[in-house]
Design an enzyme around this catalytic site. Structure first.
Site, PDB file in Angstrom:
ATOM      1  CB  THR A  38     -30.105 -10.297  29.213  1.00  0.00           C
ATOM      2  OG1 THR A  38     -30.350  -9.375  28.195  1.00  0.00           O
ATOM      3  CG2 THR A  38     -31.190 -10.225  30.220  1.00  0.00           C
ATOM      4  CD  GLU A  58     -32.146  -2.897  26.883  1.00  0.00           C
ATOM      5  OE1 GLU A  58     -32.436  -3.954  26.305  1.00  0.00           O
ATOM      6  OE2 GLU A  58     -31.241  -2.837  27.743  1.00  0.00           O
ATOM      7  CG  ASP A  94     -33.923  -4.457  22.482  1.00  0.00           C
ATOM      8  OD1 ASP A  94     -33.105  -4.987  21.719  1.00  0.00           O
ATOM      9  OD2 ASP A  94     -34.132  -4.860  23.633  1.00  0.00           O
ATOM     10  N   GLY A 118     -32.046 -12.532  24.377  1.00  0.00           N
ATOM     11  CA  GLY A 118     -32.786 -11.781  23.369  1.00  0.00           C
ATOM     12  C   GLY A 118     -34.143 -12.412  23.121  1.00  0.00           C
TER      13      GLY A 118
END
Ligand code: GLU
Length: 598
Positions: free
Chosen positions: A411, A450, A453, A499
């Site tokens: 990220t 993603e 997640d 995260g």
């Protein structure tokens, strides 16, 4: 998250001087441009992890663009220079303060699962057990419909003053000309050598000759330059309903595995079921921001599917029960660690894409904070993990125990302010560093992972888990782009990658700045620790050394140290238009803060 240097001075169109740009002759051979962690001045500011992206954003501001224009142009550049953290193959959350109307808006550009996604997507049908994380990550199963390009289009269209196409062009030029690989960029590839080697398109781009590129070599991405230009010319339809989308779908459904990978991989590479109809059906959401008061400040954050806004808000509300400026630093840090443990327990139990608004409101209420704060003992740390609170209770009664939950470590984050007082706080990601490891052949960008997640199986015992996969569902995030107002005007904007540690990094910088008497640059540089309702506090070595003995005496246990937590960016708004742009002085090699005018 990684950084590297631009190989060339910015084009003739870039005239920024506040952020030092490297002369072409010096940088073409790998000379790193200076990084500026703090810049103070007027007329607008940009803070990102990367000097090139910051320079592009500042140039947009200098040419009369607003904060949204600059944020989109900088983000597009990060898609080139931070390709393992962010790009049009991923998603993110965009928070915008509109100075004219004094309102905070958000865009939820989170990836969504395919319409056919079922709760057991990450369960191996062969044995009924969840896949190993690496197996799920490097597969088509993990790829959600990317929301980043739609986010840029909507932000530019609603609040910007430039066309999306014009905002993509500086990034396309950087992709064409290239930039010098630095040690972090190289290391990020080395860490991903095995998964990257499985895919021809990824290897060609990032493992030239079968190995990570040398530090100082020039990294170009002409495919991505062409992709940006195609979008600039023909609009985002080529992505969501056209040829780029078709290529994304083909990549997910038939992962383009190399014929003879140069490194072994322990897992089968499974296809996913993302379809063109999923891309065509993708819709941004524009949820109301979360809002909480903290010692007279108003803190706006990101609502679901991010848990960032409620988790930060709940922890701040718990902390507000104690005057942290009147207690010892050890006690303040004790309260901080306890507040985040409690907040994470509740987040894990209650927060997911479909959490009812009433539940979110309750979690971020002062009444709830009192019910949770009353469990904190000033003299003794709670045993972790702490149970989530019982929303039906009126006192300090905890409910059933839940499990701690973790997320990835990739990220990137950026913060922008303009001369009109508008502010953007934007966190964007492709989840793990390197995402799913699949570059879309011929298009030059990595697809996200993603969807990992989501929790692969329930984590809350007999209680429902709010973050299990489902059709079209968006996975829970920890991204916490945050804008803080004081007397109705911006005071501080900040965010970070990392995260689940994003939540604690944002909180710790806020507490450092608001309660512990630090300036913003000090608050950013201070050593960090993260308690996410696990038995051990995760800490940077400097934090552990300085505060470990006193916190251990209070009953806190420490997990093994981690080299660093987060890579934040922030801007503080002073009097008479003064801006303090702040980036990391050291973490991940340091970030790049700049102002339009000193
Ligand atoms: N995928 C994570 C999230 O949305 C972010 C990953 C990271 O920051 O490392 O919370």
């Amino acid at each position: 998250m990684m950084r590297f240097s631009t190989a060339l001075a910015m084009t003739a169109t870039l005239t920024a001087t506040t952020v030092a740009l490297v002369p072409a002759a010096a940088s073409a051979h790998g000379g790193a441009p200076p990084r500026t962690p703090t810049a103070t001045g007027y007329g607008g500011a940009v803070s990102t992890v990367d000097p090139t992206a910051t320079a592009v954003g500042l140039d947009v501001l200098r040419r009369g663009g607003n904060a949204v224009d600059a944020a989109v142009a900088a983000a597009a550049t990060l898609g080139v220079t931070e390709p393992f953290s962010a790009g049009i193959g991923g998603g993110g959350f965009f928070v915008y303060y509109d100075a004219q109307h004094r309102r905070v808006h958000t865009i939820d550009g989170r990836e969504s699962g395919p319409a056919t996604m079922t709760e057991d997507i990450f369960i191996d049908p062969a044995d009924g057990l969840p896949y190993d994380f690496a197996e799920a990550r490097v597969s088509g199963l993990s790829v959600g419909t990317p929301g980043t390009l739609a986010t840029w289009e909507a932000a530019a269209g609603k609040w910007g003053s430039r066309s999306l196409g014009s905002l993509l062009r500086p990034a396309a030029e950087v992709a064409d000309r290239g930039f010098a690989v630095d040690a972090t960029f190289r290391q990020q590839i080395a860490d991903n050598a095995a998964p990257f080697a499985q895919f021809a398109a990824t290897s060609e781009l990032y493992l030239p000759g079968g190995a990570p590129p040398a530090v100082g070599s020039v990294q170009r991405n002409p495919d991505l330059a062409d992709t940006y230009r195609l979008i600039a010319e023909r609009g985002t339809g080529v992505f969501y309903r056209g040829p780029i989308g078709a290529d994304i779908v083909r990549t997910v459904q038939h992962p383009p595995v190399a014929d003879n990978p140069t490194a072994p991989w322990a897992y089968p590479i499974r296809p996913g079921d993302l379809r063109l109809s999923d891309l065509a059906g993708y819709r941004l959401r524009f949820p109301a921001p979360t809002k909480s008061d903290y010692r007279g400040l108003t803190v706006y954050g990101m609502s679901t599917p991010s848990s960032g806004g409620t988790a930060v808000g709940e922890a701040l509300n718990i902390l507000e029960q104690t005057d942290l400026s009147a207690v010892s630093v050890t006690q303040a840090l004790h309260q901080y660690l306890e507040a985040t443990a409690l907040s994470f327990a509740d987040r894990n139990r209650y927060v997911g894409a479909y959490t009812p608004q009433a539940t979110l409101d309750r979690l971020i209420s002062d009444r709830w904070a009192r019910q949770r704060a009353c469990q904190i003992d000033a003299d003794k740390a709670l045993v972790k993990p702490v149970p989530p609170g019982d929303l039906g209770a009126s006192g300090c009664t905890p409910a059933l125990a839940g499990q701690p939950v973790e997320e990835g470590q990739s990220t990137t984050n950026l913060t922008v302010a303009d001369k009109w007082g508008n502010v953007v706080e934007y966190t964007l990601t492709i989840e793990q560093t390197g995402g799913s490891a699949m570059v879309v052949p011929g298009r030059g960008f990595l697809l996200n992972n993603e969807l990992t997640d989501f929790n692969f199986t329930g984590t809350q015992g007999t209680a429902p888990d709010p973050n299990l996969p489902g059709p079209n569902k968006r996975p829970r995030s920890s991204m916490s782009p945050t804008i803080v107002l004081k007397d109705g005007k911006p005071f501080l904007a900040l965010g970070s990658p990392g995260g689940a540690t994003i939540i604690t990094t944002v909180l710790q910088v806020l507490v450092n700045r608001v309660d512990l008497g630090m300036t913003l640059p000090e608050a950013m540089a201070a050593p960090r620790a993260s308690q996410r309702n696990s038995p051990g506090v995760q800490a940077e070595p400097a934090f552990h050394t300085r505060y470990g003995p006193d916190l251990t005496a209070l009953g806190h246990a420490f997990a093994p140290d981690v080299p660093e937590l987060g890579a934040a960016t922030a801007i503080e708004f002073g009097r008479h238009g003064k801006l303090i742009a702040s980036a990391e002085p050291a973490r991940r090699g340091g970030g790049a803060a700049g102002v339009v005018r000193r």
